[in-house]
Write an enzyme that holds these catalytic residues in place. Structure first.
Site, PDB file in Angstrom:
ATOM      1  N   CYS A  35      -8.388  29.970  47.806  1.00 31.23           N
ATOM      2  CA  CYS A  35      -9.637  30.662  48.136  1.00 31.23           C
ATOM      3  C   CYS A  35     -10.564  30.900  46.938  1.00 31.23           C
TER       4      CYS A  35
ATOM      5  N   TYR B 124      -9.724  22.026  56.824  1.00 30.91           N
ATOM      6  CA  TYR B 124     -10.329  22.965  55.871  1.00 30.91           C
ATOM      7  C   TYR B 124     -10.372  22.393  54.446  1.00 30.91           C
TER       8      TYR B 124
ATOM      9  N   LYS C  52     -11.821  27.701  44.999  1.00 31.08           N
ATOM     10  CA  LYS C  52     -12.603  26.945  45.998  1.00 31.08           C
ATOM     11  C   LYS C  52     -13.964  27.584  46.242  1.00 31.08           C
TER      12      LYS C  52
ATOM     13  N   CYS D  31      -3.847  31.508  46.936  1.00 30.48           N
ATOM     14  CA  CYS D  31      -5.230  31.955  47.102  1.00 30.48           C
ATOM     15  C   CYS D  31      -5.917  32.150  45.758  1.00 30.48           C
TER      16      CYS D  31
ATOM     17  N   GLU E 117     -13.776  21.142  52.588  1.00 32.48           N
ATOM     18  CA  GLU E 117     -14.332  22.070  51.584  1.00 32.48           C
ATOM     19  C   GLU E 117     -14.430  21.393  50.215  1.00 32.48           C
TER      20      GLU E 117
ATOM     21  N   HIS F 118     -33.999  42.399  61.155  1.00 34.00           N
ATOM     22  CA  HIS F 118     -34.998  41.357  60.975  1.00 34.00           C
ATOM     23  C   HIS F 118     -35.493  41.322  59.533  1.00 34.00           C
TER      24      HIS F 118
ATOM     25  N   GLU G 284     -29.358  38.204  63.447  1.00 30.00           N
ATOM     26  CA  GLU G 284     -29.990  38.927  64.560  1.00 30.00           C
ATOM     27  C   GLU G 284     -30.005  38.080  65.837  1.00 30.00           C
TER      28      GLU G 284
HETATM   29  P1  FAD Z   1       1.234  31.967  48.538  1.00 34.50           P
HETATM   30  O1  FAD Z   1      -0.046  32.599  48.204  1.00 34.50           O
HETATM   31  O2  FAD Z   1       1.306  30.493  48.504  1.00 34.50           O
HETATM   32  O3  FAD Z   1       2.311  32.591  47.534  1.00 34.50           O
HETATM   33  C1  FAD Z   1       3.622  32.141  47.455  1.00 34.50           C
HETATM   34  C2  FAD Z   1       4.120  32.360  46.021  1.00 34.50           C
HETATM   35  O4  FAD Z   1       5.523  32.192  45.989  1.00 34.50           O
HETATM   36  C3  FAD Z   1       3.557  31.346  45.040  1.00 34.50           C
HETATM   37  O5  FAD Z   1       3.133  31.994  43.859  1.00 34.50           O
HETATM   38  C4  FAD Z   1       4.739  30.434  44.743  1.00 34.50           C
HETATM   39  O6  FAD Z   1       4.665  29.843  43.473  1.00 34.50           O
HETATM   40  C5  FAD Z   1       5.880  31.424  44.847  1.00 34.50           C
HETATM   41  N1  FAD Z   1       7.191  30.823  45.118  1.00 34.50           N
HETATM   42  C6  FAD Z   1       7.487  29.768  45.908  1.00 34.50           C
HETATM   43  N2  FAD Z   1       8.822  29.587  45.939  1.00 34.50           N
HETATM   44  C7  FAD Z   1       9.354  30.539  45.148  1.00 34.50           C
HETATM   45  C8  FAD Z   1      10.688  30.872  44.799  1.00 34.50           C
HETATM   46  N3  FAD Z   1      11.717  30.195  45.287  1.00 34.50           N
HETATM   47  N4  FAD Z   1      10.888  31.912  43.960  1.00 34.50           N
HETATM   48  C9  FAD Z   1       9.859  32.616  43.458  1.00 34.50           C
HETATM   49  N5  FAD Z   1       8.573  32.356  43.767  1.00 34.50           N
HETATM   50  C10 FAD Z   1       8.344  31.332  44.609  1.00 34.50           C
HETATM   51  N6  FAD Z   1      -7.236  31.428  52.922  1.00 34.50           N
HETATM   52  C11 FAD Z   1      -8.282  32.231  53.218  1.00 34.50           C
HETATM   53  O7  FAD Z   1      -8.102  33.263  53.863  1.00 34.50           O
HETATM   54  N7  FAD Z   1      -9.550  31.933  52.783  1.00 34.50           N
HETATM   55  C12 FAD Z   1      -9.819  30.827  52.057  1.00 34.50           C
HETATM   56  O8  FAD Z   1     -10.967  30.584  51.688  1.00 34.50           O
HETATM   57  C13 FAD Z   1      -8.730  29.964  51.739  1.00 34.50           C
HETATM   58  N8  FAD Z   1      -8.949  28.870  50.997  1.00 34.50           N
HETATM   59  C14 FAD Z   1      -7.889  28.056  50.691  1.00 34.50           C
HETATM   60  C15 FAD Z   1      -8.150  26.913  49.943  1.00 34.50           C
HETATM   61  C16 FAD Z   1      -7.122  26.062  49.630  1.00 34.50           C
HETATM   62  C17 FAD Z   1      -7.401  24.830  48.810  1.00 34.50           C
HETATM   63  C18 FAD Z   1      -5.794  26.361  50.072  1.00 34.50           C
HETATM   64  C19 FAD Z   1      -4.666  25.448  49.720  1.00 34.50           C
HETATM   65  C20 FAD Z   1      -5.531  27.498  50.812  1.00 34.50           C
HETATM   66  C21 FAD Z   1      -6.581  28.355  51.132  1.00 34.50           C
HETATM   67  N9  FAD Z   1      -6.378  29.497  51.895  1.00 34.50           N
HETATM   68  C22 FAD Z   1      -7.429  30.306  52.202  1.00 34.50           C
HETATM   69  C23 FAD Z   1      -5.032  29.853  52.400  1.00 34.50           C
HETATM   70  C24 FAD Z   1      -4.379  30.939  51.520  1.00 34.50           C
HETATM   71  O9  FAD Z   1      -4.411  30.555  50.173  1.00 34.50           O
HETATM   72  C25 FAD Z   1      -2.938  31.158  51.970  1.00 34.50           C
HETATM   73  O10 FAD Z   1      -2.924  31.428  53.353  1.00 34.50           O
HETATM   74  C26 FAD Z   1      -2.277  32.322  51.245  1.00 34.50           C
HETATM   75  O11 FAD Z   1      -2.280  32.135  49.862  1.00 34.50           O
HETATM   76  C27 FAD Z   1      -0.835  32.498  51.745  1.00 34.50           C
HETATM   77  O12 FAD Z   1      -0.201  33.543  51.052  1.00 34.50           O
HETATM   78  P2  FAD Z   1       1.378  33.599  50.921  1.00 34.50           P
HETATM   79  O13 FAD Z   1       1.690  34.880  50.245  1.00 34.50           O
HETATM   80  O14 FAD Z   1       2.016  33.302  52.203  1.00 34.50           O
HETATM   81  O15 FAD Z   1       1.754  32.379  49.968  1.00 34.50           O
HETATM   82  P1  NDP Z   2      -4.372  21.131  57.988  1.00 35.06           P
HETATM   83  O1  NDP Z   2      -2.971  21.087  58.433  1.00 35.06           O
HETATM   84  O2  NDP Z   2      -5.287  22.141  58.568  1.00 35.06           O
HETATM   85  O3  NDP Z   2      -5.041  19.693  58.225  1.00 35.06           O
HETATM   86  C1  NDP Z   2      -4.431  18.517  57.798  1.00 35.06           C
HETATM   87  C2  NDP Z   2      -5.440  17.387  57.859  1.00 35.06           C
HETATM   88  O4  NDP Z   2      -4.844  16.222  57.307  1.00 35.06           O
HETATM   89  C3  NDP Z   2      -5.866  17.028  59.270  1.00 35.06           C
HETATM   90  O5  NDP Z   2      -7.202  16.622  59.248  1.00 35.06           O
HETATM   91  C4  NDP Z   2      -4.914  15.877  59.613  1.00 35.06           C
HETATM   92  O6  NDP Z   2      -5.455  14.968  60.554  1.00 35.06           O
HETATM   93  C5  NDP Z   2      -4.836  15.185  58.277  1.00 35.06           C
HETATM   94  N1  NDP Z   2      -3.608  14.409  58.102  1.00 35.06           N
HETATM   95  C6  NDP Z   2      -2.338  14.820  58.233  1.00 35.06           C
HETATM   96  N2  NDP Z   2      -1.482  13.826  57.928  1.00 35.06           N
HETATM   97  C7  NDP Z   2      -2.231  12.764  57.596  1.00 35.06           C
HETATM   98  C8  NDP Z   2      -1.932  11.447  57.174  1.00 35.06           C
HETATM   99  N3  NDP Z   2      -0.669  11.020  57.055  1.00 35.06           N
HETATM  100  N4  NDP Z   2      -2.960  10.609  56.906  1.00 35.06           N
HETATM  101  C9  NDP Z   2      -4.235  11.011  57.036  1.00 35.06           C
HETATM  102  N5  NDP Z   2      -4.588  12.255  57.432  1.00 35.06           N
HETATM  103  C10 NDP Z   2      -3.593  13.116  57.711  1.00 35.06           C
HETATM  104  O7  NDP Z   2      -4.279  21.246  56.422  1.00 35.06           O
HETATM  105  P2  NDP Z   2      -5.222  21.742  55.243  1.00 35.06           P
HETATM  106  O8  NDP Z   2      -4.472  21.324  54.047  1.00 35.06           O
HETATM  107  O9  NDP Z   2      -6.634  21.295  55.377  1.00 35.06           O
HETATM  108  O10 NDP Z   2      -5.212  23.318  55.378  1.00 35.06           O
HETATM  109  C11 NDP Z   2      -4.009  24.061  55.388  1.00 35.06           C
HETATM  110  C12 NDP Z   2      -4.293  25.470  55.780  1.00 35.06           C
HETATM  111  O11 NDP Z   2      -4.816  26.187  54.674  1.00 35.06           O
HETATM  112  C13 NDP Z   2      -5.357  25.626  56.869  1.00 35.06           C
HETATM  113  O12 NDP Z   2      -4.788  25.507  58.157  1.00 35.06           O
HETATM  114  C14 NDP Z   2      -5.913  26.977  56.607  1.00 35.06           C
HETATM  115  O13 NDP Z   2      -5.221  27.950  57.355  1.00 35.06           O
HETATM  116  C15 NDP Z   2      -5.691  27.188  55.122  1.00 35.06           C
HETATM  117  N6  NDP Z   2      -6.998  27.088  54.455  1.00 35.06           N
HETATM  118  C16 NDP Z   2      -7.959  28.025  54.717  1.00 35.06           C
HETATM  119  C17 NDP Z   2      -9.212  27.901  54.180  1.00 35.06           C
HETATM  120  C18 NDP Z   2     -10.271  28.895  54.520  1.00 35.06           C
HETATM  121  O14 NDP Z   2      -9.943  29.952  55.024  1.00 35.06           O
HETATM  122  N7  NDP Z   2     -11.535  28.613  54.258  1.00 35.06           N
HETATM  123  C19 NDP Z   2      -9.544  26.803  53.287  1.00 35.06           C
HETATM  124  C20 NDP Z   2      -8.474  25.889  53.062  1.00 35.06           C
HETATM  125  C21 NDP Z   2      -7.245  26.046  53.635  1.00 35.06           C
HETATM  126  P3  NDP Z   2      -5.183  15.066  62.148  1.00 35.06           P
HETATM  127  O15 NDP Z   2      -6.184  16.029  62.688  1.00 35.06           O
HETATM  128  O16 NDP Z   2      -5.372  13.659  62.605  1.00 35.06           O
HETATM  129  O17 NDP Z   2      -3.770  15.543  62.319  1.00 35.06           O
END
Ligand code: FAD
Ligand code: NDP
Length: 494
Positions: free
Chosen positions: A64, A201, A67, A59, A205, A469, A474
């Site tokens: 997050c 997502y 992004k 995140c 985004e 408003h 609203e």
């Molecule tokens: P993470 O935050 O992934 O933390 C896991 C940590 O463990 C990492 O630092 C990793 O390096 C470390 N790690 C892994 N393996 C090991 C190991 N063996 N030993 C030690 N450390 C290790 N969520 C939202 O709510 N709002 C958003 O707007 C949003 N935007 C997103 C945008 C993108 C592009 C992505 C990819 C995700 C987004 N998410 C968003 C999802 C959110 O980031 C994740 O749901 C959240 O970070 C999950 O938290 P976590 O603690 O499970 O894992």
């Molecule tokens: P998702 O698993 O949500 O979506 C994967 C996307 O990739 C789908 O559109 C899927 O298509 C497509 N896809 C999968 N495999 C292939 C392939 N081989 N070729 C072409 N297209 C493919 O993954 P994201 O990475 O977008 O997000 C992961 C999670 O991170 C989300 O579920 C969300 O919880 C979290 N997140 C939250 C955000 C927020 O809160 N604003 C922002 C970003 C991430 P199909 O539908 O056909 O399977």
């Protein structure tokens, strides 16, 4: 190994957390607050393209935070365009500097990384920048950058290692040439003409802000937009992105990617899923956003008999985030629940309170509000129209909808009928079971409505609430047009 002070047992720690992201940090900090002796291991494995970052997890570093800041940068261009109509002198041909943005975002993230480190120190938590793995039910091995190995014993172990982007291995050239969301926020070269593969997502985004920042951006959609979300809303999000200049190719898959060594461009072959025809086009950047896999390979799970899901890498847990091993728990993106930061944070806090404060409250994974930060933002809580119809039957739900007027858009004459709101009501008891909104500040609007849905508010309660408003929100207090009435919800006239 010394005994844990607070438990008086024979372990080094009461709790060792593997993974210092949203879930791991919240669990460790809550446990320490409750008097537990805690260590947290966090280690970032560089992406295949070599990008790495600091403490705080996905995140903070590659999710997050960067992004939303880049999304904001893109929205500011629209605000600058509107500003002219409001009387501001804004020069034509505004230029954007990608490296200034990356630098500014990186500086903010650096301050967050530092903030976490100092917070852990101040709270008495031992932070180890080490790669953790499970040795047995009560022991974690940490390996430092210099390959020094240390064993930590603990009464409880929490696995919170999150996930990493998944790039399909069967697409020639993808692993070699494509980047992912782990790279885009840290890359100083402007991305140029970009292909985003995926349609959920992350893909939408990123494509949204790249288009807004002026890059020629295409989304390769395999099937539908925003799987799992209300499809009527998802299509509105996509239509608006097209209107803003993003190109959509659908339904297609990437057949191959090859690099032209002379120009450095990536030649991408896309294959139609309808008729199998192919087309080739050159891009500067190809970004795969095709989902994520839990980061459980090489975690030593086999040492304790935990078998992650073969496809997703996720760990199975019960409603108390307990794995099949009594002393080991897992939470956040590594388990099969919504992958969202507040979900991981809440689950981490609750687990620590159950382990160290005798509390019994379980994480409630239903009715979780969420927002997609696309150019037309989309916020939702509760059921999609499709899921509501499947669960209760189409005749047993009522769908109210409207295209709210956005006062702020009138002066710059922005197109009408792009912002859209919808309430889904269960007829039997008038309870609102789904709220959907595509428009400005969707996250802010939906957060409060999420409380109403959690509280089981009825449509009558929404109607009895006095609106603020002039706002868009609203409109949720005065929705009258039902889909079943056949009346148009479009706003007409001046
Ligand atoms: P993470 O935050 O992934 O933390 C896991 C940590 O463990 C990492 O630092 C990793 O390096 C470390 N790690 C892994 N393996 C090991 C190991 N063996 N030993 C030690 N450390 C290790 N969520 C939202 O709510 N709002 C958003 O707007 C949003 N935007 C997103 C945008 C993108 C592009 C992505 C990819 C995700 C987004 N998410 C968003 C999802 C959110 O980031 C994740 O749901 C959240 O970070 C999950 O938290 P976590 O603690 O499970 O894992
Ligand atoms: P998702 O698993 O949500 O979506 C994967 C996307 O990739 C789908 O559109 C899927 O298509 C497509 N896809 C999968 N495999 C292939 C392939 N081989 N070729 C072409 N297209 C493919 O993954 P994201 O990475 O977008 O997000 C992961 C999670 O991170 C989300 O579920 C969300 O919880 C979290 N997140 C939250 C955000 C927020 O809160 N604003 C922002 C970003 C991430 P199909 O539908 O056909 O399977």
């Amino acid at each position: 190994m010394s005994a844990s002070a607070s438990e008086g047992g024979s372990y080094d720690y009461d709790l060792v957390v593997v993974g210092g992201g949203s879930g791991g940090l919240s669990c460790a900090r809550q446990a320490a607050k409750l008097g537990a002796k805690v260590a947290i291991l966090d280690f970032v494995k560089p992406s295949p393209q070599g990008t790495a970052w600091g403490l705080g997890g996905t995140c903070v570093n590659v999710g997050c935070i960067p992004k939303k800041l880049m999304h904001t940068a893109a929205l500011l261009k629209g605000a600058a365009d509107d500003a002219k109509a409001y009387g501001w002198s804004v020069p034509d041909g505004l230029e954007h500097s990608w490296d200034t943005l990356v630098d500014a975002v990186g500086s903010h993230i650096g301050s967050l990384n530092w903030g976490y480190r100092t917070a852990l120190r101040d709270e008495g938590i031992d932070y180890k920048n080490e790669l953790g793995s499970i040795v047995d039910a009560h022991t974690v091995k940490g390996v430092s950058r210099k390959k020094v190995e240390t064993l930590y014993s603990a009464k409880y172990i929490v696995i919170a290692v999150g996930g990493r982007p998944y790039v399909p291995e069967d697409v020639p050239g993808a692993l070699e040439h494509a980047i992912t969301s782990d790279d885009i926020f840290w890359r100083f070269d402007p991305p140029g003409k970009t292909l985003c593969v995926g349609a959920s997502y992350v893909a939408l985004e990123i494509a949204g802000f790249l288009t807004g920042l002026g890059y020629d951006t295409t989304v390769a959609v395999r099937s539908i937009l925003l799987r799992g979300f209300d499809q009527g809303m998802a299509e509105k999000v996509g239509k608006y992105m097209e209107h803003e200049g993003t190109t959509f190719k659908r339904p297609v898959v990437v057949d191959s990617i090859a690099k032209d060594e002379a120009s450095g461009k990536l030649k991408v072959v896309l294959k139609s899923r309808t008729d199998g025809t192919t087309e080739e086009e050159e891009y500067d950047t190809v970004l795969f956003a095709t989902g994520r896999k839990a980061d459980t390979a090489n975690l030593g799970l086999e040492n304790v008999g935990i078998v992650p899901d073969a496809k997703t890498g996720k760990i199975a847990v019960d409603e108390a985030e307990a794995t099949c091993v009594d002393s080991i728990f897992a939470l956040g993106d590594v388990i099969d629940q919504l992958e969202l930061t507040p979900v991981a944070i809440a689950a981490g806090r609750l687990l620590a309170s159950r382990l160290f404060d005798g509390k019994t409250t379980l994480m409630n994974y239903t009715n979780i509000p969420t927002a997609v930060f696309t150019p037309l933002e989309y916020g939702a809580v509760g059921l999609s129209e499709e899921d509501a119809a499947a669960e209760y039957g189409i005749d047993n739900i009522e769908v109210f909808h409207t295209y709210p007027q956005v006062l702020e858009h009138t002066v710059p004459h922005r197109e009408e009928n792009q912002v859209y709101a919808k309430l889904i009501v269960r007829k039997a008891d008038d309870v609102v079971i789904g709220v959907h909104y595509a428009g400005p500040n969707a996250g802010e609007v939906i957060q409060g409505l999420g409380i109403a849905v959690m509280a089981g508010a009825t449509k009558a309660m929404f109607d009895a609430t006095v609106g603020i408003h002039p706002t868009i929100a609203e409109e949720f207090t005065s929705m009258e047009i039902t889909r079943a009435s056949g009346k148009s919800a479009l706003r007409t006239g001046c």
